[in-house]
Write a protein that holds these residues in place. Structure first.
Motif, PDB file in Angstrom:
ATOM      1  N   GLY A  98       0.816  -1.198   0.000  1.00  0.00           N
ATOM      2  CA  GLY A  98       0.000   0.000   0.000  1.00  0.00           C
ATOM      3  C   GLY A  98       0.856   1.256   0.000  1.00  0.00           C
ATOM      4  N   THR A  99       0.214   2.363  -0.247  1.00  0.00           N
ATOM      5  CA  THR A  99       0.896   3.654  -0.317  1.00  0.00           C
ATOM      6  C   THR A  99       1.407   4.059   1.058  1.00  0.00           C
ATOM      7  OG1 THR A  99      -0.601   4.307  -2.097  1.00  0.00           O
ATOM      8  CG2 THR A  99       0.654   6.057  -1.042  1.00  0.00           C
ATOM      9  N   THR A 100       2.675   4.467   1.106  1.00  0.00           N
ATOM     10  CA  THR A 100       3.269   4.869   2.385  1.00  0.00           C
ATOM     11  C   THR A 100       2.872   6.302   2.737  1.00  0.00           C
ATOM     12  OG1 THR A 100       5.291   5.726   1.400  1.00  0.00           O
ATOM     13  CG2 THR A 100       5.250   3.376   1.971  1.00  0.00           C
ATOM     14  N   VAL A 101       3.129   6.660   3.991  1.00  0.00           N
ATOM     15  CA  VAL A 101       2.823   8.008   4.460  1.00  0.00           C
ATOM     16  C   VAL A 101       3.600   9.036   3.650  1.00  0.00           C
ATOM     17  CG1 VAL A 101       2.985   9.578   6.429  1.00  0.00           C
ATOM     18  CG2 VAL A 101       2.264   7.207   6.785  1.00  0.00           C
ATOM     19  N   GLY A 125       7.456  11.150  12.249  1.00  0.00           N
ATOM     20  CA  GLY A 125       8.731  11.031  11.543  1.00  0.00           C
ATOM     21  C   GLY A 125       9.194   9.598  11.361  1.00  0.00           C
ATOM     22  N   SER A 126       8.947   8.743  12.339  1.00  0.00           N
ATOM     23  CA  SER A 126       9.401   7.348  12.259  1.00  0.00           C
ATOM     24  C   SER A 126       8.430   6.457  11.481  1.00  0.00           C
ATOM     25  CB  SER A 126       9.583   6.787  13.671  1.00  0.00           C
ATOM     26  OG  SER A 126       8.344   6.797  14.368  1.00  0.00           O
ATOM     27  N   LEU A 127       7.320   7.043  11.006  1.00  0.00           N
ATOM     28  CA  LEU A 127       6.285   6.234  10.343  1.00  0.00           C
ATOM     29  C   LEU A 127       6.158   6.553   8.858  1.00  0.00           C
ATOM     30  CD1 LEU A 127       3.494   6.575  13.085  1.00  0.00           C
ATOM     31  CD2 LEU A 127       5.102   4.688  12.781  1.00  0.00           C
ATOM     32  N   LEU A 128       7.101   7.322   8.320  1.00  0.00           N
ATOM     33  CA  LEU A 128       6.971   7.782   6.933  1.00  0.00           C
ATOM     34  C   LEU A 128       6.965   6.632   5.940  1.00  0.00           C
ATOM     35  CD1 LEU A 128       9.317  10.902   7.042  1.00  0.00           C
ATOM     36  CD2 LEU A 128       6.815  10.885   6.974  1.00  0.00           C
ATOM     37  N   ASP A 129       7.650   5.527   6.279  1.00  0.00           N
ATOM     38  CA  ASP A 129       7.728   4.400   5.349  1.00  0.00           C
ATOM     39  C   ASP A 129       6.642   3.349   5.590  1.00  0.00           C
ATOM     40  OD1 ASP A 129       9.962   5.467   4.063  1.00  0.00           O
ATOM     41  OD2 ASP A 129      11.339   4.563   5.524  1.00  0.00           O
ATOM     42  N   ARG A 130       5.728   3.653   6.503  1.00  0.00           N
ATOM     43  CA  ARG A 130       4.648   2.702   6.794  1.00  0.00           C
ATOM     44  C   ARG A 130       3.452   2.980   5.883  1.00  0.00           C
ATOM     45  NH1 ARG A 130       2.768   1.764  12.921  1.00  0.00           N
ATOM     46  NH2 ARG A 130       4.955   1.060  12.950  1.00  0.00           N
ATOM     47  N   ALA A 131       2.792   1.918   5.441  1.00  0.00           N
ATOM     48  CA  ALA A 131       1.561   2.085   4.657  1.00  0.00           C
ATOM     49  C   ALA A 131       0.521   2.807   5.511  1.00  0.00           C
ATOM     50  CB  ALA A 131       1.030   0.727   4.209  1.00  0.00           C
ATOM     51  N   PHE A 132      -0.113   3.843   4.945  1.00  0.00           N
ATOM     52  CA  PHE A 132      -0.991   4.663   5.787  1.00  0.00           C
ATOM     53  C   PHE A 132      -2.193   3.890   6.294  1.00  0.00           C
ATOM     54  CE2 PHE A 132      -3.152   5.507   1.718  1.00  0.00           C
ATOM     55  CZ  PHE A 132      -4.496   5.480   2.082  1.00  0.00           C
ATOM     56  N   ARG A 133      -2.555   2.819   5.584  1.00  0.00           N
ATOM     57  CA  ARG A 133      -3.692   2.020   6.059  1.00  0.00           C
ATOM     58  C   ARG A 133      -3.350   1.219   7.322  1.00  0.00           C
ATOM     59  NH1 ARG A 133      -6.068  -1.485   1.299  1.00  0.00           N
ATOM     60  NH2 ARG A 133      -3.924  -1.358   0.516  1.00  0.00           N
ATOM     61  N   LYS A 134      -2.053   1.130   7.639  1.00  0.00           N
ATOM     62  CA  LYS A 134      -1.640   0.371   8.818  1.00  0.00           C
ATOM     63  C   LYS A 134      -1.411   1.266  10.038  1.00  0.00           C
ATOM     64  CE  LYS A 134       0.374  -3.460   6.219  1.00  0.00           C
ATOM     65  NZ  LYS A 134       1.575  -4.313   5.974  1.00  0.00           N
ATOM     66  N   LEU A 135      -1.732   2.553   9.886  1.00  0.00           N
ATOM     67  CA  LEU A 135      -1.598   3.467  11.015  1.00  0.00           C
ATOM     68  C   LEU A 135      -2.741   3.263  12.004  1.00  0.00           C
ATOM     69  CD1 LEU A 135      -0.725   6.810   9.149  1.00  0.00           C
ATOM     70  CD2 LEU A 135       0.873   5.197  10.216  1.00  0.00           C
ATOM     71  N   SER A 136      -2.496   3.616  13.251  1.00  0.00           N
ATOM     72  CA  SER A 136      -3.566   3.602  14.243  1.00  0.00           C
ATOM     73  C   SER A 136      -4.531   4.754  13.963  1.00  0.00           C
ATOM     74  CB  SER A 136      -2.986   3.760  15.647  1.00  0.00           C
ATOM     75  OG  SER A 136      -2.479   5.086  15.822  1.00  0.00           O
ATOM     76  N   THR A 137      -5.663   4.784  14.680  1.00  0.00           N
ATOM     77  CA  THR A 137      -6.650   5.853  14.490  1.00  0.00           C
ATOM     78  C   THR A 137      -6.035   7.222  14.737  1.00  0.00           C
ATOM     79  OG1 THR A 137      -8.423   4.379  15.181  1.00  0.00           O
ATOM     80  CG2 THR A 137      -8.884   6.737  15.233  1.00  0.00           C
ATOM     81  N   GLY A 138      -5.322   7.363  15.847  1.00  0.00           N
ATOM     82  CA  GLY A 138      -4.701   8.640  16.173  1.00  0.00           C
ATOM     83  C   GLY A 138      -3.635   9.028  15.166  1.00  0.00           C
TER      84      GLY A 138
END
Length: 471
Positions: A98-101, A125-138
């Protein structure tokens, strides 16, 4: 915002599921607006109109700036829907991450560098390479905020921006928005007035798809009334229970509360009404309307036993056949009654807590020592009304609208089978009228009391009242 945004007689459809109607709203330079209202009222829809959402079917919007950024659950849902559509289009042997942050920022932000700086500010800053769909609600909310802010909007719309944020991030966002407010006008949608940022200058209240109150934040009286209205509309407090130590006699649930057969009121040759058949069953809510002189008050007095012609009519109330030897107090113990006349009579100097307690004794003023349980129930009613801090204030020092709210609580405190509200909004301004109607809605939704709501206007409907009698 160097120009004025105007919504003029605007009616907007949203996928035929919801409609905003007759919206007149002006946003001018130097203003920051909070939009509030109960769930489902249309506050998010109103804010979204400023971002181009909805189908305009009447009226017009003018003066919208070039760049409008919006942060909302709907905008987030659109982003996810686009991602899912892209998944469907890709034919891959491996599961797409999926598309990253960072890719979202690069694709959607006018100033990618600013987005990266803000990502550090908001702990992404530490989450830029994570797929945005895998982020928590906050984390997702923070990403949407950064995405909106990095577009350097001329108008920023934030729909419940503090939802999903922890306490530290909530404070951090409040501070950042306050700084940003010096250069960017904002419209913020919030359920709760206590989350209203300090820089907000104006508040719009939305109800049932219409823009009702528009107040200045600095207007303390209007602000207090709006706070009370929101409290009544959104609090999770229930209508307080009756006094278990002094219950009203139990009625036969299989019998109607009121049954009138061919009821007639006439004075000499003047007939007010005749041949009226009307039955009120337990747990039914009725609206009684009609012009002046149509007999509304006379009909009520037939029920309460205050009309001299109640004994010449075929009337059954609360298990009694009128004229069968029952006393008027045997009838009235089952009725709670509120009218403008009662408010005129209630002139004694007594605390607002004791006004509510007096309902247990059907007295004007309190002349009997109440029980601890009755005092507790009265305090629960004051909490529901948002008046707990004023419990010891004198009743006769309150506003006209607050007095009316308390008299309804006084009438309801013993949970009568029938609550009669005779023109309860008479003499009230629009805000106090909405307060009274909100309380009636709560009573209809949360008790076994049947409500008989009397007014002039059959179109002035209350949610929960579904039966109507027009004289």
């Amino acid at each position: 915002m160097s120009q004025t945004i105007t919504l003029n007689d605007l009616t907007v459809n949203f996928d035929e599921r919801f409609q905003l109607t007759n919206i007149n709203w002006e946003l001018t330079t130097g203003q920051h607006w909070m939009v509030t209202g109960a769930n489902g009222a249309g506050k998010s829809a109103l804010a979204a109109v400023l971002a181009g959402a909805g189908d305009i079917i009447a009226g017009a919007v003018s003066g919208l700036p070039n760049t409008v950024s919006i942060v909302s659950f709907e905008a987030q849902a659109e982003l996810i829907a686009e991602e899912l559509k892209k998944d469907d289009a890709d034919i891959l042997d491996v599961i797409a991450e999926g598309t990253t942050v960072s890719e979202v920022f690069e694709r959607d932000c006018a100033d990618t560098q600013l987005a990266l700086e803000l990502a550090d500010v908001f702990g992404l800053g530490s989450l830029l390479d994570r797929a945005f769909r895998k982020l928590s609600t906050g984390e997702s909310r923070k990403m949407m905020l950064v995405r909106a802010l990095a577009n350097k909007p001329d108008l920023l719309i934030l729909d419940e921006p503090f939802d999903g944020l922890d306490v530290e991030m909530h404070a951090q966002l409040q501070a950042y928005l306050k700084k940003l407010s010096q250069t960017v006008p904002m419209v913020i949608v919030l359920n709760r007035l206590d989350e209203c940022p300090d820089f907000i200058t104006d508040i719009a209240y939305v109800a049932e798809g219409e823009l009702g109150q528009q107040i200045k934040r600095s207007d303390e009286k209007a602000y207090a009334e709006l706070y009370q209205l929101l409290h009544l509309k959104t609090t999770d407090l229930e209508v307080p229970a009756a006094d278990p130590e002094n219950p009203i006699p139990t009625l036969d649930s299989a019998q109607p509360l009121v049954n009138l057969k061919n009821a007639t009121i006439k004075y000499g040759d003047t007939v007010i009404f005749e041949g009226l058949n009307w039955t009120i069953q337990p747990n039914e809510h009725w609206q009684l309307s009609g012009p002046n002189g149509s007999g509304k008050t006379g009909l009520l007095s037939l029920i309460t036993g205050d009309h001299p012609q109640c004994y010449t009519n075929d009337i059954f109330v609360f298990g009694f056949k009128r004229g069968s030897g029952e006393s008027i107090w045997q009838i009235k113990q089952f009725i709670g009654y509120v009218s403008t006349a009662l408010q005129w009579e209630y002139r004694v100097s007594v605390s607002i807590r004791n006004v509510v307690i007096s309902g247990f004794y059907d007295s004007i003023g309190l002349y009997t020592k109440c029980t601890d349980r009755q005092r507790q129930i009265a305090d629960e009613w004051l909490a529901l009304l948002g008046m707990s801090e004023r419990a010891d204030q004198p009743f006769n020092k309150l506003s006209y609208g607050d007095q009316r709210l308390l008299l309804i609580a006084r009438a309801m405190v013993k949970h009568p089978p029938l609550l009669i509200l005779d023109e309860p909004c008479l003499g009230l301004d629009d805000m106090n009228r909405q307060l009274v109607l909100a309380l009636i809605e709560r009573i209809c939704a949360g008790t076994e009391t049947s409500v008989l709501y009397v007014n002039h206007h059959p179109e002035d409907k209350i949610k929960g009242i579904e039966k109507y009698l027009a004289l």
